[in-house]
Design a protein around this motif. Sequence first.
Motif, short mmCIF file in Angstrom:
data_model
loop_
_atom_site.label_atom_id
_atom_site.label_comp_id
_atom_site.label_asym_id
_atom_site.label_seq_id
_atom_site.Cartn_x
_atom_site.Cartn_y
_atom_site.Cartn_z
N PHE A 157 22.44 -12.28 7.14
CA PHE A 157 21.10 -12.37 6.56
C PHE A 157 20.47 -10.99 6.49
CE2 PHE A 157 20.52 -12.82 11.11
CZ PHE A 157 19.41 -12.03 11.38
N ILE A 158 19.50 -10.86 5.59
CA ILE A 158 18.70 -9.64 5.48
C ILE A 158 17.24 -10.07 5.48
CG2 ILE A 158 18.06 -7.65 4.06
CD1 ILE A 158 20.89 -7.74 2.87
N THR A 159 16.46 -9.50 6.38
CA THR A 159 15.03 -9.75 6.43
C THR A 159 14.33 -8.55 5.83
OG1 THR A 159 15.31 -11.03 8.47
CG2 THR A 159 13.08 -10.26 7.96
N VAL A 160 13.52 -8.80 4.81
CA VAL A 160 12.79 -7.71 4.15
C VAL A 160 11.35 -7.76 4.64
CG1 VAL A 160 12.05 -6.72 1.96
CG2 VAL A 160 14.28 -7.84 2.13
N ASP A 161 10.88 -6.64 5.16
CA ASP A 161 9.51 -6.50 5.62
C ASP A 161 8.79 -5.61 4.62
OD1 ASP A 161 7.26 -6.68 7.17
OD2 ASP A 161 8.13 -5.76 8.95
N GLY A 162 7.49 -5.71 4.58
CA GLY A 162 6.70 -4.88 3.68
C GLY A 162 5.99 -3.78 4.43
N ALA A 163 5.56 -2.79 3.69
CA ALA A 163 4.84 -1.66 4.30
C ALA A 163 3.60 -2.16 5.05
CB ALA A 163 4.43 -0.66 3.22
N GLU A 164 3.02 -3.27 4.57
CA GLU A 164 1.81 -3.78 5.20
C GLU A 164 2.10 -4.45 6.54
OE1 GLU A 164 2.28 -5.40 1.41
OE2 GLU A 164 3.97 -5.53 2.74
N GLY A 165 3.38 -4.56 6.91
CA GLY A 165 3.74 -5.21 8.17
C GLY A 165 4.07 -4.23 9.27
N GLY A 166 3.55 -3.01 9.22
CA GLY A 166 3.90 -1.98 10.19
C GLY A 166 3.50 -2.34 11.61
N THR A 167 4.18 -1.76 12.55
CA THR A 167 3.89 -2.00 13.95
C THR A 167 2.66 -1.22 14.38
OG1 THR A 167 4.72 -1.73 16.19
CG2 THR A 167 5.54 -0.17 14.59
N GLY A 168 1.91 -1.80 15.27
CA GLY A 168 0.72 -1.11 15.79
C GLY A 168 1.07 0.11 16.62
N ALA A 169 2.33 0.23 17.02
CA ALA A 169 2.75 1.37 17.83
C ALA A 169 3.03 2.60 16.98
CB ALA A 169 4.00 1.00 18.62
N ALA A 170 3.16 2.42 15.67
CA ALA A 170 3.45 3.56 14.78
C ALA A 170 2.18 4.36 14.51
CB ALA A 170 4.02 3.06 13.46
N PRO A 171 2.33 5.66 14.27
CA PRO A 171 1.16 6.46 13.89
C PRO A 171 0.52 5.89 12.62
CG PRO A 171 3.06 7.87 14.34
CD PRO A 171 3.55 6.45 14.34
N SER A 172 -0.79 6.01 12.50
CA SER A 172 -1.50 5.40 11.37
C SER A 172 -1.00 5.93 10.03
CB SER A 172 -3.01 5.60 11.50
OG SER A 172 -3.32 6.97 11.53
N GLU A 173 -0.58 7.20 9.96
CA GLU A 173 -0.05 7.73 8.70
C GLU A 173 1.19 6.96 8.27
OE1 GLU A 173 1.97 11.81 7.03
OE2 GLU A 173 0.31 12.00 8.43
N PHE A 174 2.06 6.61 9.21
CA PHE A 174 3.25 5.82 8.90
C PHE A 174 2.86 4.41 8.48
CE2 PHE A 174 6.50 8.23 11.76
CZ PHE A 174 6.36 9.34 10.94
N GLN A 175 1.91 3.81 9.16
CA GLN A 175 1.49 2.45 8.84
C GLN A 175 0.94 2.37 7.42
OE1 GLN A 175 -1.12 0.62 11.73
NE2 GLN A 175 -0.12 1.70 13.40
N ASP A 176 0.27 3.44 6.99
CA ASP A 176 -0.41 3.42 5.70
C ASP A 176 0.42 3.92 4.52
OD1 ASP A 176 -2.62 2.48 7.06
OD2 ASP A 176 -3.52 4.48 7.27
N SER A 177 1.50 4.68 4.76
CA SER A 177 2.13 5.33 3.62
C SER A 177 3.66 5.29 3.61
CB SER A 177 1.68 6.80 3.55
OG SER A 177 2.05 7.48 4.73
N VAL A 178 4.27 4.49 4.44
CA VAL A 178 5.73 4.42 4.47
C VAL A 178 6.18 3.04 4.03
CG1 VAL A 178 7.79 4.56 5.92
CG2 VAL A 178 5.91 6.16 6.28
N GLY A 179 7.05 2.99 3.04
CA GLY A 179 7.63 1.73 2.59
C GLY A 179 6.90 1.10 1.42
N MET A 180 7.60 0.16 0.78
CA MET A 180 7.07 -0.59 -0.36
C MET A 180 6.33 -1.83 0.12
SD MET A 180 9.99 -0.99 -3.22
CE MET A 180 10.71 0.44 -3.99
N PRO A 181 5.37 -2.30 -0.67
CA PRO A 181 4.77 -3.60 -0.37
C PRO A 181 5.84 -4.69 -0.38
CG PRO A 181 3.49 -2.44 -2.03
CD PRO A 181 4.76 -1.66 -1.83
N LEU A 182 5.63 -5.75 0.36
CA LEU A 182 6.62 -6.80 0.53
C LEU A 182 7.10 -7.39 -0.80
CD1 LEU A 182 8.31 -8.74 2.19
CD2 LEU A 182 6.29 -10.20 2.41
#
Length: 80
Positions: free
Chosen positions: A37-62
């Motif tokens: 299986f492959i689980t696809v997560d979206g950029a909006e699903g970032g972990t709270g432990a990540a720096p805010s810059e990563f949470q806001d600007s890394v990855g595509m929307p789901l």
Amino acid sequence: RELSGGKPVGIKLCVGQPQEIAAMVHAMLDTGVTPDFITVDGAEGGTGAAPSEFQDSVGMPLAEGLRLVDGMLAGAGLRS
């Protein structure tokens, strides 16, 4: 499956660049090794432990990432 005692083995990812997914699909085709299986997560699903810059600007929307992964797998005959 052999190493996991028969348990399903999968991948969880957030799409960064389309060429990264294309490379993964090519590797699956070249090696014949595919996850169960492959689980696809979206950029909006970032972990709270990540720096805010990563949470806001890394990855595509789901929705966009899911369409891309599904289309590439189906196009390669890896998903029906």
